[in-house]
Design an enzyme around this catalytic site. Sequence first.
Site, mmCIF file in Angstrom:
data_model
loop_
_atom_site.group_PDB
_atom_site.id
_atom_site.type_symbol
_atom_site.label_atom_id
_atom_site.label_comp_id
_atom_site.label_asym_id
_atom_site.label_seq_id
_atom_site.Cartn_x
_atom_site.Cartn_y
_atom_site.Cartn_z
ATOM 1 N N TYR A 1 0.838 -1.196 0.000
ATOM 2 C CA TYR A 1 0.000 0.000 0.000
ATOM 3 C C TYR A 1 0.878 1.254 0.000
ATOM 4 O O TYR A 1 0.818 2.087 0.890
ATOM 5 C CB TYR A 1 -0.919 0.013 1.216
ATOM 6 C CG TYR A 1 -2.006 -1.052 1.205
ATOM 7 C CD1 TYR A 1 -2.076 -1.993 0.188
ATOM 8 C CD2 TYR A 1 -2.956 -1.112 2.207
ATOM 9 C CE1 TYR A 1 -3.050 -2.964 0.174
ATOM 10 C CE2 TYR A 1 -3.938 -2.090 2.198
ATOM 11 C CZ TYR A 1 -3.988 -3.012 1.188
ATOM 12 O OH TYR A 1 -4.955 -3.972 1.178
ATOM 13 N N LYS B 1 5.253 -14.997 0.054
ATOM 14 C CA LYS B 1 5.043 -15.529 -1.299
ATOM 15 C C LYS B 1 6.361 -15.426 -2.043
ATOM 16 O O LYS B 1 6.439 -14.951 -3.182
ATOM 17 C CB LYS B 1 3.919 -14.765 -2.018
ATOM 18 C CG LYS B 1 3.460 -15.433 -3.314
ATOM 19 C CD LYS B 1 2.992 -16.870 -3.140
ATOM 20 C CE LYS B 1 2.572 -17.462 -4.486
ATOM 21 N NZ LYS B 1 2.312 -18.917 -4.379
ATOM 22 N N ASP C 1 -0.932 -18.597 -0.210
ATOM 23 C CA ASP C 1 -2.029 -19.397 -0.745
ATOM 24 C C ASP C 1 -2.283 -20.618 0.123
ATOM 25 O O ASP C 1 -3.429 -20.935 0.477
ATOM 26 C CB ASP C 1 -1.761 -19.785 -2.206
ATOM 27 C CG ASP C 1 -0.321 -20.202 -2.472
ATOM 28 O OD1 ASP C 1 0.507 -20.171 -1.537
ATOM 29 O OD2 ASP C 1 -0.017 -20.552 -3.621
ATOM 30 N N ASP D 1 -4.248 -7.776 5.335
ATOM 31 C CA ASP D 1 -5.588 -7.251 5.103
ATOM 32 C C ASP D 1 -6.534 -8.371 4.685
ATOM 33 O O ASP D 1 -7.643 -8.523 5.220
ATOM 34 C CB ASP D 1 -5.506 -6.172 4.026
ATOM 35 C CG ASP D 1 -6.750 -5.304 3.957
ATOM 36 O OD1 ASP D 1 -7.689 -5.538 4.734
ATOM 37 O OD2 ASP D 1 -6.784 -4.381 3.122
ATOM 38 N N ASP E 1 -9.619 -10.561 7.286
ATOM 39 C CA ASP E 1 -11.038 -10.673 6.967
ATOM 40 C C ASP E 1 -11.443 -12.130 6.772
ATOM 41 O O ASP E 1 -12.544 -12.553 7.170
ATOM 42 C CB ASP E 1 -11.372 -9.864 5.714
ATOM 43 C CG ASP E 1 -11.637 -8.399 6.024
ATOM 44 O OD1 ASP E 1 -11.345 -7.985 7.167
ATOM 45 O OD2 ASP E 1 -12.112 -7.670 5.134
#
Length: 368
Positions: free
Chosen positions: A153, A203, A236, A260, A264
Amino acid sequence: MTTTPEHGARGAAHRYRIALIPGDGIGREVIPPATAVLDAVGRRHGVTFAYDGFDWSCERYAAEGSMMPADGLDRIRRHDAILLGAVGWQGVPDHVSLWQLLIPIRREFAQYVNLRPITVFEGVPGPLRAARPGDTDGGVDLVVVRENSEGEYSEVGGRFGRGTAGELALQEAVFTRAGVSRIADYAFDLATRRRGHVTSATKSNGIVHTMPFWDEVVASRAEAFPGVRWRSEHIDALAAKVVLDPSSFDVIVASNLMGDILSDLAAAVAGSIGIAPSGNLNPEREYPSMFEPVHGSAPDIAGKGVANPLGAIWSAGLMLTHLGHPEAGDEVLAAIRDTVRSGKTLTRDLGGTAGTDELTRAVLERLS
């Protein structure tokens, strides 16, 4: 900061000045329950609060062209903490509400930790049959520690050749050794006070520069915490394991974007995003930290009096802990657990029929 200790009937008392930003939609409906709970539990612990309200919102943007005034950050810089309801409304692009309010607050006040505790509550119907309540052996009780100030971000990038066949959009992820080190240190330190296990999201098999760098820095910081077990998981596979075996996780540390998404996902695993709290923390307390539920402004139910206030109430509990009153914060969480466990007063997202005020009163009764 404006904390002022005073002598009260129960010994040392504290006063705190809190900036309230109700924001949009149901944010305006869940902040009053949160402050009512703060006042109730505060009376039990010799803590009092003064509240300053700010109308910073998408409604303000529509009327005045900005989410907050030019000197907005200076207006709240000396507060002890910030309590936010929700931000977002139709007609105002999400990137506007985010980059004109939330991100400036997070970055100006060095709120580099986004803390997202996740637990299964007894009485909340969740999507996973095997997910047991977090206050039982083998239950789901984890924390996502998300890096909150850099990573994916960033503002580095741009769009070129707008409207042409060769249009290009470029977005750069920015990782610094200081930024990764401090979020890793926070996660490992937190694990020493929990079950002693950290999972680092990565990752590095596909993102060849930033993620190997993340892995190297996390590994180097782990050496300072020999009592904490840790492992690195590709995002993943990690997302799948959060669904398949959520009780196996203690502390998950992740970059801005990965954290983020994971937080959730984990909240959904717990049964309702309406309960999920968060804290945007400046651990050193040089600046105010900001606490907010993660459910969003929910325009579809705004104004109907049916919003779930528990995410805001739990966020207020996190604020109490951050301000140095962990027993008070624990009482707020216990009151939420007891209320939900009884099953008598639940909002629609929890399978009940109660409204916001009814659920708030049920929590307050357990704090009286």
